[in-house]
Enzyme design. Structure first.
Site, PDB file in Angstrom:
ATOM      1  N   ASP A  11       0.870  -1.185   0.000  1.00 18.57           N
ATOM      2  CA  ASP A  11       0.000   0.000   0.000  1.00 18.57           C
ATOM      3  C   ASP A  11       0.906   1.234   0.000  1.00 18.57           C
ATOM      4  O   ASP A  11       2.128   1.125   0.145  1.00 18.57           O
ATOM      5  CB  ASP A  11      -0.908  -0.020   1.247  1.00 18.57           C
ATOM      6  CG  ASP A  11      -1.892   1.149   1.297  1.00 18.57           C
ATOM      7  OD1 ASP A  11      -2.351   1.602   0.219  1.00 18.57           O
ATOM      8  OD2 ASP A  11      -2.199   1.627   2.404  1.00 18.57           O
ATOM      9  N   SER A  12       0.284   2.403  -0.120  1.00 12.90           N
ATOM     10  CA  SER A  12       1.052   3.652  -0.037  1.00 12.90           C
ATOM     11  C   SER A  12       1.443   3.950   1.410  1.00 12.90           C
ATOM     12  O   SER A  12       2.416   4.651   1.674  1.00 12.90           O
ATOM     13  CB  SER A  12       0.190   4.805  -0.553  1.00 12.90           C
ATOM     14  OG  SER A  12      -1.002   4.866   0.225  1.00 12.90           O
ATOM     15  N   CYS A  75      -4.453  -1.744  -1.806  1.00 11.99           N
ATOM     16  CA  CYS A  75      -4.688  -0.320  -2.048  1.00 11.99           C
ATOM     17  C   CYS A  75      -5.645  -0.211  -3.220  1.00 11.99           C
ATOM     18  O   CYS A  75      -5.356  -0.736  -4.310  1.00 11.99           O
ATOM     19  CB  CYS A  75      -3.356   0.349  -2.377  1.00 11.99           C
ATOM     20  SG  CYS A  75      -3.511   2.064  -2.909  1.00 11.99           S
ATOM     21  N   GLU A 153      -3.908   7.586   8.998  1.00 11.03           N
ATOM     22  CA  GLU A 153      -2.469   7.485   9.319  1.00 11.03           C
ATOM     23  C   GLU A 153      -2.219   7.996  10.743  1.00 11.03           C
ATOM     24  O   GLU A 153      -1.499   7.377  11.525  1.00 11.03           O
ATOM     25  CB  GLU A 153      -1.634   8.307   8.315  1.00 11.03           C
ATOM     26  CG  GLU A 153      -1.580   7.723   6.919  1.00 11.03           C
ATOM     27  CD  GLU A 153      -0.521   6.636   6.744  1.00 11.03           C
ATOM     28  OE1 GLU A 153       0.526   6.678   7.419  1.00 11.03           O
ATOM     29  OE2 GLU A 153      -0.751   5.728   5.914  1.00 11.03           O
ATOM     30  N   CYS A 189     -11.172   2.683   0.169  1.00 14.75           N
ATOM     31  CA  CYS A 189      -9.749   2.982   0.389  1.00 14.75           C
ATOM     32  C   CYS A 189      -9.384   2.130   1.592  1.00 14.75           C
ATOM     33  O   CYS A 189     -10.123   2.118   2.589  1.00 14.75           O
ATOM     34  CB  CYS A 189      -9.548   4.464   0.704  1.00 14.75           C
ATOM     35  SG  CYS A 189      -7.889   4.824   1.328  1.00 14.75           S
ATOM     36  N   HIS A 191      -7.335   2.479   3.848  1.00 11.78           N
ATOM     37  CA  HIS A 191      -7.121   3.225   5.099  1.00 11.78           C
ATOM     38  C   HIS A 191      -8.416   3.349   5.918  1.00 11.78           C
ATOM     39  O   HIS A 191      -8.367   3.479   7.141  1.00 11.78           O
ATOM     40  CB  HIS A 191      -6.618   4.645   4.798  1.00 11.78           C
ATOM     41  CG  HIS A 191      -5.149   4.736   4.544  1.00 11.78           C
ATOM     42  ND1 HIS A 191      -4.579   4.308   3.366  1.00 11.78           N
ATOM     43  CD2 HIS A 191      -4.128   5.201   5.313  1.00 11.78           C
ATOM     44  CE1 HIS A 191      -3.272   4.519   3.420  1.00 11.78           C
ATOM     45  NE2 HIS A 191      -2.975   5.062   4.590  1.00 11.78           N
TER      46      HIS A 191
HETATM   47  N1  DGL Z   1      -4.849   3.088   0.910  1.00  9.29           N
HETATM   48  C1  DGL Z   1      -4.953   3.574  -0.405  1.00  9.29           C
HETATM   49  C2  DGL Z   1      -6.227   3.118  -1.100  1.00  9.29           C
HETATM   50  O1  DGL Z   1      -6.767   2.076  -0.771  1.00  9.29           O
HETATM   51  C3  DGL Z   1      -4.524   4.959  -0.794  1.00  9.29           C
HETATM   52  C4  DGL Z   1      -4.330   6.057   0.184  1.00  9.29           C
HETATM   53  C5  DGL Z   1      -3.483   7.180  -0.406  1.00  9.29           C
HETATM   54  O2  DGL Z   1      -2.258   6.989  -0.477  1.00  9.29           O
HETATM   55  O3  DGL Z   1      -4.040   8.203  -0.855  1.00  9.29           O
HETATM   56  O4  DGL Z   1      -6.706   3.738  -2.005  1.00  9.29           O
END
Ligand code: DGL
Length: 263
Positions: A11-12, A75, A153, A189, A191
């Site tokens: 993931d990012s 992600c 985060e 997302c 996150h």
């Molecule tokens: N967790 C990521 C997703 O599922 C991206 C979050 C990000 O880096 O903007 O899209």
């Protein structure tokens, strides 16, 4: 013979932990490598071209270094943009994470669904396609938020945030025409499941939340059926592409990731 090749999650940032957690529950002996492209974070405000170039190149380096048996792009942004590119570039099974519109449609009574993702994800043709296939006669309202990624985060670093921030994000969905009838929200997302309790508390009325994590865990278990796992799994490894933030250590340890490395 025991096979210690890991499952590699990518993931990012820390969002992919919401996919790692149900996988770990289902496959407790699986060796795990979790990669956060912290040098490239956030993905949601980047262009399609940047993601399509960056993700396959990085995963190529990671595949060489960690020799995973399977890679999970945990992600939605990277998956909806770069899944095809990664599959074309690498000779490793790849599982992507895409918005859980199908389960949301099965669950919705009001037939009004909210899709909460990054700004990049909510504009993808991939999401148009999932909507046409699984929710054609539903109202599907989308909202892209960069703030919510930052809130997640911060949550994992142990920070508590004013509920007003979550209300402001949700207003982007519930404030749209028809938004008052939303009964299911897709956390599109990875996150966002990490702050699902905060989102539920901030919603103007009770809603169900769905995300891809549990389905992906089942998919990984299916794809790895018949494979051997080590008797005792080695310590999980968290890999960062920029200097790791020490404040993340306790949260990473809760997910079994006690070894921290920098790429
Ligand atoms: N967790 C990521 C997703 O599922 C991206 C979050 C990000 O880096 O903007 O899209």
């Amino acid at each position: 013979m025991a096979d210690d090749r890991p499952l590699l999650f990518f993931d990012s940032g820390v969002g992919g932990l919401s996919v790692l957690a149900p996988t770990r529950a289902l496959l407790p002996s699986a060796p795990l490598v979790y990669v956060a492209d912290s040098a490239g974070f956030p993905y949601g405000t980047r262009s399609e071209d940047e993601i399509a170039a960056r993700v396959p190149a990085l995963l190529g380096r990671l595949a060489e270094r960690y020799r995973p048996r399977l890679i999970v792009i945990a992600c939605n942004t990277a998956s909806t943009i770069a899944l095809g590119h990664v599959r074309a570039a690498l000779d490793v099974p790849i599982v992507g994470t895409v918005p859980a519109i199908k389960p949301a449609a099965l669950l919705s009574q009001s037939r009004v669904i909210g899709v909460l993702g990054t700004r990049a994800t909510v504009r993808q043709p991939y999401v148009d396609d999932l909507t046409a296939r699984f929710a054609a006669d539903y109202t599907v309202l989308r909202h892209g938020s960069a703030d919510l990624v930052e809130l997640a985060e911060a949550r994992l670093r142990g920070d508590l945030t004013d509920p007003a921030h979550y209300r402001a994000v949700l207003d982007g969905l519930f404030g749209q025409s028809g938004g008052e009838r939303i009964d299911v929200i897709v956390n599109a997302c990875t996150h966002f499941p990490l702050v699902e309790a905060e989102l539920a508390a901030a919603a103007p009325h009770p809603v169900a939340f769905v995300d891809g994590g549990p389905g992906i865990a089942r998919r990984i278990a299916y794809l790895s059926r018949g494979q051997e796992w080590p008797g005792t799994p080695p310590a999980g490894i968290a890999v960062f592409t920029a200097t790791p933030d020490p404040a993340l250590r306790p949260a990473l340890a809760r997910y079994g990731l006690t070894q921290i490395e920098t790429l």
